[in-house]
Design a protein around this motif. Structure first.
Motif, mmCIF file in Angstrom:
data_model
loop_
_atom_site.group_PDB
_atom_site.id
_atom_site.type_symbol
_atom_site.label_atom_id
_atom_site.label_comp_id
_atom_site.label_asym_id
_atom_site.label_seq_id
_atom_site.Cartn_x
_atom_site.Cartn_y
_atom_site.Cartn_z
ATOM 1 N N GLN A 114 30.380 50.327 80.492
ATOM 2 C CA GLN A 114 29.955 50.098 79.111
ATOM 3 C C GLN A 114 30.693 51.023 78.144
ATOM 4 O O GLN A 114 31.137 50.585 77.071
ATOM 5 C CB GLN A 114 28.449 50.311 78.979
ATOM 6 N N ASP B 140 33.373 49.724 75.185
ATOM 7 C CA ASP B 140 33.073 49.935 73.764
ATOM 8 C C ASP B 140 34.326 50.265 72.967
ATOM 9 O O ASP B 140 34.376 50.032 71.750
ATOM 10 C CB ASP B 140 32.048 51.062 73.596
ATOM 11 N N SER C 65 25.110 45.570 72.729
ATOM 12 C CA SER C 65 25.778 46.872 72.828
ATOM 13 C C SER C 65 26.559 47.023 74.122
ATOM 14 O O SER C 65 27.304 47.997 74.278
ATOM 15 C CB SER C 65 24.746 48.009 72.716
ATOM 16 N N SER C 66 26.402 46.085 75.057
ATOM 17 C CA SER C 66 27.102 46.168 76.353
ATOM 18 C C SER C 66 28.248 45.171 76.363
ATOM 19 O O SER C 66 28.130 44.053 76.885
ATOM 20 C CB SER C 66 26.126 45.886 77.502
ATOM 21 N N TRP C 67 29.387 45.580 75.809
ATOM 22 C CA TRP C 67 30.504 44.665 75.667
ATOM 23 C C TRP C 67 31.107 44.277 77.006
ATOM 24 O O TRP C 67 31.724 43.220 77.127
ATOM 25 C CB TRP C 67 31.569 45.273 74.760
#
Length: 267
Positions: free
Chosen positions: A31, A35, A229-231
């Motif tokens: 993660q 980001d 938020s967890s690309w």
């Protein structure tokens, strides 16, 4: 001049390949690494990202739903469109010509969702696979008839006459003599319509209000809302959604151009 054209071609290719490569690479990162959203190689490939996406996003169920919707609508569209195009192409009457142009209007006429949903509610096919399959078929039939009509017009009528003299009925004539000749345009239609149904987001959003019926596009959308938020996981979900389309395209790509060219022949 040739060098400029080649450079422009490579530039356009990079515009397509680089975003895809970015998604593929980031789908294997942690993660924190994802980001940063760059093309750096992951220190260690995180294969469990895909397992997490399949489990948390319920993608196996969504994959089954998408296959039912896409395959059902494509098969129904090709069967009805090929039969209709054959009749319209062979019977060159003013009525047949008018019906053909009526279908062609469907290529440019936009869909109005409010009356469409009202009709589906009256028929009690909201939140059903049958309803969305029929809806996709209705939207795909004009383009598919256009392709088949042009191709069938190039098939000699002498084949029909010979088959009739040999005792073929109408359905036997079509399915045993004409239909096998339609392979290039049939695969083109299958590819284009399958990709259209698989990638669509809007119609399932209107037709389904139960997550149990969600296809891949809606499943990824819901997954994105939970894991924005967890690309790394979002990228993995995108890859899993697009992979079937890529596989289908590579299987039938050799027929795509020939079928489009054949189907565009003026009848």
């Amino acid at each position: 001049m040739k060098l400029i054209k080649e450079a422009a071609g490579w530039l356009l290719a990079l515009l397509i390949v680089v975003p895809l490569l970015l998604i593929v690479i980031n789908s294997f990162k942690t993660q924190a690494q994802a980001d940063l959203m760059n093309l750096s190689w992951p220190g260690k490939f995180q294969l469990h990202n895909y397992a997490t996406v399949i489990e948390k996003g319920k993608l196996l169920r969504a994959f089954r739903n998408s296959m039912i919707i896409a395959a059902g609508s494509v098969l129904l569209t090709n069967l009805t469109s090929s039969l209709a195009a054959y009749v319209l192409s062979r019977r060159r009457t003013s009525l047949s010509r008018g019906v053909y142009y009526y279908f062609i209007i469907g290529l440019i006429a936009p869909i109005n969702m409010i009356p469409t949903i009202k009709v589906m509610q009256m028929l009690d096919v909201m939140n059903t696979f049958q309803g969305i399959i029929l809806l996709y078929a209705a939207l795909m039939i004009p383009f598919t008839i256009f392709l088949y009509y042009g191709f069938i017009s190039s098939v000699p009528k002498e084949l029909d006459e010979s088959a009739v003299l040999d005792g073929c009925g109408s359905l036997m004539l079509f399915f045993r003599i004409v239909f096998p000749l339609l392979l290039p345009v049939m695969i083109t239609s299958l590819l284009v319509n399958f990709m259209s149904a698989w990638n669509d987001f809007i119609l399932p959003l209107y037709v389904f209000n139960k997550t149990a019926f969600n296809p891949m596009t809606l499943a990824v959308y819901g997954f994105y809302g939970m894991y924005v938020s967890s690309w790394n996981l979002v990228c993995a979900a995108i890859i899993l959604t697009t992979l079937p389309i890529i596989v289908v395209y590579f299987i039938g790509q050799k027929y795509l151009v020939s079928g489009m060219m054949s189907g565009a022949v003026k009848g």
